[in-house]
Write an enzyme that holds these catalytic residues in place. Structure first.
Site, mmCIF file in Angstrom:
data_model
loop_
_atom_site.group_PDB
_atom_site.id
_atom_site.type_symbol
_atom_site.label_atom_id
_atom_site.label_comp_id
_atom_site.label_asym_id
_atom_site.label_seq_id
_atom_site.Cartn_x
_atom_site.Cartn_y
_atom_site.Cartn_z
ATOM 1 N N HIS A 1 41.474 43.699 27.889
ATOM 2 C CA HIS A 1 42.434 43.945 27.532
ATOM 3 C C HIS A 1 42.931 43.741 25.774
ATOM 4 O O HIS A 1 41.804 43.609 25.407
ATOM 5 C CB HIS A 1 42.654 43.131 29.019
ATOM 6 C CG HIS A 1 42.636 43.262 30.462
ATOM 7 N ND1 HIS A 1 42.469 44.321 31.004
ATOM 8 C CD2 HIS A 1 41.458 43.238 31.006
ATOM 9 C CE1 HIS A 1 42.408 45.122 31.868
ATOM 10 N NE2 HIS A 1 41.534 43.168 32.174
ATOM 11 N N GLU B 1 32.665 39.016 35.733
ATOM 12 C CA GLU B 1 34.411 38.723 35.610
ATOM 13 C C GLU B 1 33.695 36.534 36.197
ATOM 14 O O GLU B 1 33.123 37.008 37.606
ATOM 15 C CB GLU B 1 35.046 38.913 36.746
ATOM 16 C CG GLU B 1 35.250 40.620 36.694
ATOM 17 C CD GLU B 1 35.959 41.368 37.632
ATOM 18 O OE1 GLU B 1 37.159 42.284 37.148
ATOM 19 O OE2 GLU B 1 35.832 41.094 38.473
#
Ligand SMILES: [Zn+2]
Length: 372
Positions: free
Chosen positions: A200, A336
């Site tokens: 992102h 993650e």
């Protein structure tokens, strides 16, 4: 600095949608998505191809995403659109050969699979017609007594269908090649190039969680700390972003390819509406039965050390067809470390959290190199 626009991975016609399509949208782009889904045999509902993105279209998109290893969110953005376009190419519908940008699609994937099964090394079965695939086609043509020009025309397809049928039970024994030649065996952190990809950035904050910073910011913190620690080990480090900026999803792997990275590590954080969801997750490239062995091994080592360091359960490594995993020409993982929604199990305001995650990923990399 290398001009990455010359990389063979970019650009591809049909790749970019004008906008993201989701439930409730209308228009000719929705029509396009619906007719492609219908062509692939998905049911878009009783009203059929009507240009309205209703619940039936959403269900069809979800089914397509699940079948293709994509993030199943029912939304058509760049990654899903690209896969939808490529899925429509059937074998023999077009002439395949090496060109820039590369041909991509279901027809290329079937070609690669057939060549690999016959013992010609067509490279990873990623549906992208690159140099390795061309070399395999040339080898096949030479062996089959055809014109050796690297063009996959009717004569090649017919000849391949004939030998595939005759190949017998040993055809599946052929070793399927992995990305980047299989593993990092004989190498060490000290002499490789590692591309770190903080997920992102800019207008895209990532998931919102209960922590003090948005996902994009924590991704960047972990990435920078990991990069510094790896530099101490002697690795050459490249970042797809080093500040709070927008980077296109497909530019990230294109940059990594242009830099000639040996490893690609994308850093993200998870979130879930249920606070009970917790644990570390890591993803490796997997597409229609093919998967990256080295990516899976690396994901496994990183997960083990993350769960040890953070005291969280490690989910098993997950095979996915995400753009950053597929488009990268090197061993790639997406990590993650934890759920930003699980403040119950981990103190998200701990100022050392990013550093602990980075150290754990580093420890996982070291173990991977010790056994690879
Ligand atoms: Zn993310």
């Amino acid at each position: 600095m290398i001009n990455f626009w010359q990389s063979q991975s970019l650009p591809v016609e049909g790749r970019f949608l004008m906008r993201t399509l989701k439930l409730g949208d209308r228009g000719k782009e929705v029509l396009d998505v619906q007719s492609r889904m219908c062509g692939l045999g998905y049911n878009v509902g009783t009203d059929g191809v009507d240009g309205f993105f209703g619940p039936d279209t959403q269900a069809a998109v979800l089914a397509f995403q699940q079948a293709n290893g994509l993030l199943a969110d029912g939304i058509v953005a760049d990654n899903t659109w690209q896969e939808l376009v490529e899925a429509g190419y059937g074998t023999g519908e077009r002439l395949l050969y090496l060109k820039i940008p590369s041909f991509r699609g279901a027809d290329v994937l079937i070609l690669q699979r057939s060549l690999n099964r016959l013992g010609f090394n067509a490279g990873p079965e990623d549906g992208i017609f690159g140099y390795v695939t061309e070399r395999a086609v040339l080898d096949f043509q030479k062996n089959a007594g055809l014109v050796v020009d690297g063009m996959v025309d009717e004569s090649v397809l017919k000849s391949m269908a004939r030998v595939t049928k005759d190949a017998g039970p040993h055809a599946d024994d052929a070793k399927i090649p992995d990305r980047n030649g299989g593993s990092a065996a004989g190498r060490s952190l000290a002499n490789i190039a590692i591309v770190i990809d903080p997920g992102h950035g800019g207008d895209d904050p990532g998931v919102s969680g209960d922590g003090p910073v948005p996902e994009k910011e924590l991704n960047l913190q972990v990435s920078i700390m990991l990069g510094r620690a790896l530099e101490q080990e002697g690795s050459r480090i490249y970042f797809t972003r080093e500040s709070d900026t927008d980077v296109d999803l497909y530019d990230r792997p294109a940059l990594a390819n242009a830099w000639g990275g040996d490893l690609f590590i994308s850093i993200h954080h998870n979130s879930c509406s249920s606070p009970a969801a917790q644990g570390s997750a890591a993803y490796f490239f997997c597409r229609q039965g093919y998967f990256s062995e080295s990516g899976k091994l690396l994901a496994w080592h990183i997960l083990n050390s993350l769960s040890r360091e953070l005291g969280l359960p490690a989910l098993p490594p997950i095979g996915r067809n995400f753009a950053v995993l597929r488009e990268t020409e090197m061993t790639a993982v997406l990590v993650e470390p934890l759920f930003l929604s699980s403040g119950r199990d981990i103190d998200l305001s701990d100022g050392r959290l990013a550093d602990r995650e980075a150290q754990a990923i580093l420890a996982g990399l070291k173990r991977y190199f010790a056994v690879a």
